[in-house]
Design an enzyme around this catalytic site. Sequence first.
Site, short mmCIF file in Angstrom:
data_model
loop_
_atom_site.label_atom_id
_atom_site.label_comp_id
_atom_site.label_asym_id
_atom_site.label_seq_id
_atom_site.Cartn_x
_atom_site.Cartn_y
_atom_site.Cartn_z
N HIS A 59 -8.17 -0.61 -2.31
CA HIS A 59 -8.47 -0.82 -0.89
C HIS A 59 -9.98 -0.81 -0.68
O HIS A 59 -10.53 0.00 0.07
CB HIS A 59 -7.79 0.26 -0.05
CG HIS A 59 -6.31 0.30 -0.20
ND1 HIS A 59 -5.69 0.90 -1.29
CD2 HIS A 59 -5.31 -0.18 0.58
CE1 HIS A 59 -4.37 0.79 -1.15
NE2 HIS A 59 -4.12 0.14 -0.03
N GLU A 240 2.57 -6.27 -0.37
CA GLU A 240 2.42 -5.26 -1.43
C GLU A 240 3.68 -5.10 -2.26
O GLU A 240 3.62 -4.62 -3.40
CB GLU A 240 2.03 -3.91 -0.81
CG GLU A 240 0.63 -3.87 -0.24
CD GLU A 240 0.30 -2.54 0.42
OE1 GLU A 240 -0.88 -2.34 0.75
OE2 GLU A 240 1.21 -1.70 0.60
#
Length: 301
Positions: A59, A240
């Site tokens: 991230h 994801e």
Amino acid sequence: MARITHCIACSHIPVLGYAFDHGKEGEAYFKPAFDGFEWTRRFLADEKPDVIVLVYNDHASAFDMKIIPTFAIGCGDVYHPADEGFGARPVPPVEGHADLAWHIAQSLILDEFDMTIINEMEVDHGLTVPLSMMYGHVDTWPVRVIPLAVNVVTYPPPSGNRCWALDEAIARAVASFPEDLKVQVWGTGGMSHQLQGPRAGLINRAWDNRFLGRLTGDTQELRHIPHIEYLRETGSEGIEMVMWLIMRGALGTRTRALHRHYHVPVSNTALGHLVLEPVDGTIPPGPTPAGNDATAQAPIA
């Protein structure tokens, strides 16, 4: 030789890391989420895997817009928790297994997967939250970890078919490693959630649970879900879940679910967790031809 014994899927919701770090697991809001991992903690204490290939997405901690690898494998000895803006999580450093990681990297590249090899990087909540959920509060992690980072943040992410085929190749690589090791593959991220825009807070319970169910048994239809279906049905961050297909591909033709946990909401996210074992024990054949699978894509619904 080394062998993959089980695979585990787990959401990596950052607020669970916050709750864990601040002793809030027993609070009414968080307790149902954490309770679903008690079985798995007991299972791992008995099973004692030696190495986990942990599939996650970064991230903007190790990578940013300057470099965006589709698949990156960590081949270092240690990975420290990243500072994601509020200081690093107070969890132990992650110890790698460089010998097995380099073996997997070599095998994957010779199997025609173009891997990015990373020797030094910090790991964020995408990797550390699942470890906390599964192992609890520890001074050192009782397992070595090979990080495998997947780009699901910036378009284009890899197809589900490519992800499934990657883990078939990982299974072949692990089976050719001469050391006697018990290896697990974990797929993290998901389930349905969207963090911004008019659909912020989207959760699709029915779609999530169909996805969980179709990771079990002998179906391979999940590998052909098109990107647009993830976006439409599970929100902008639901993509994801292709990382769960990297987990599933290692287990061969048929799987059996040992444990399943689904809970909403956690923040504005659906929490999913699944423990799988192979039924037939076969190693996926290979190599799997690469290529665009657009013509084979089919919806889950």
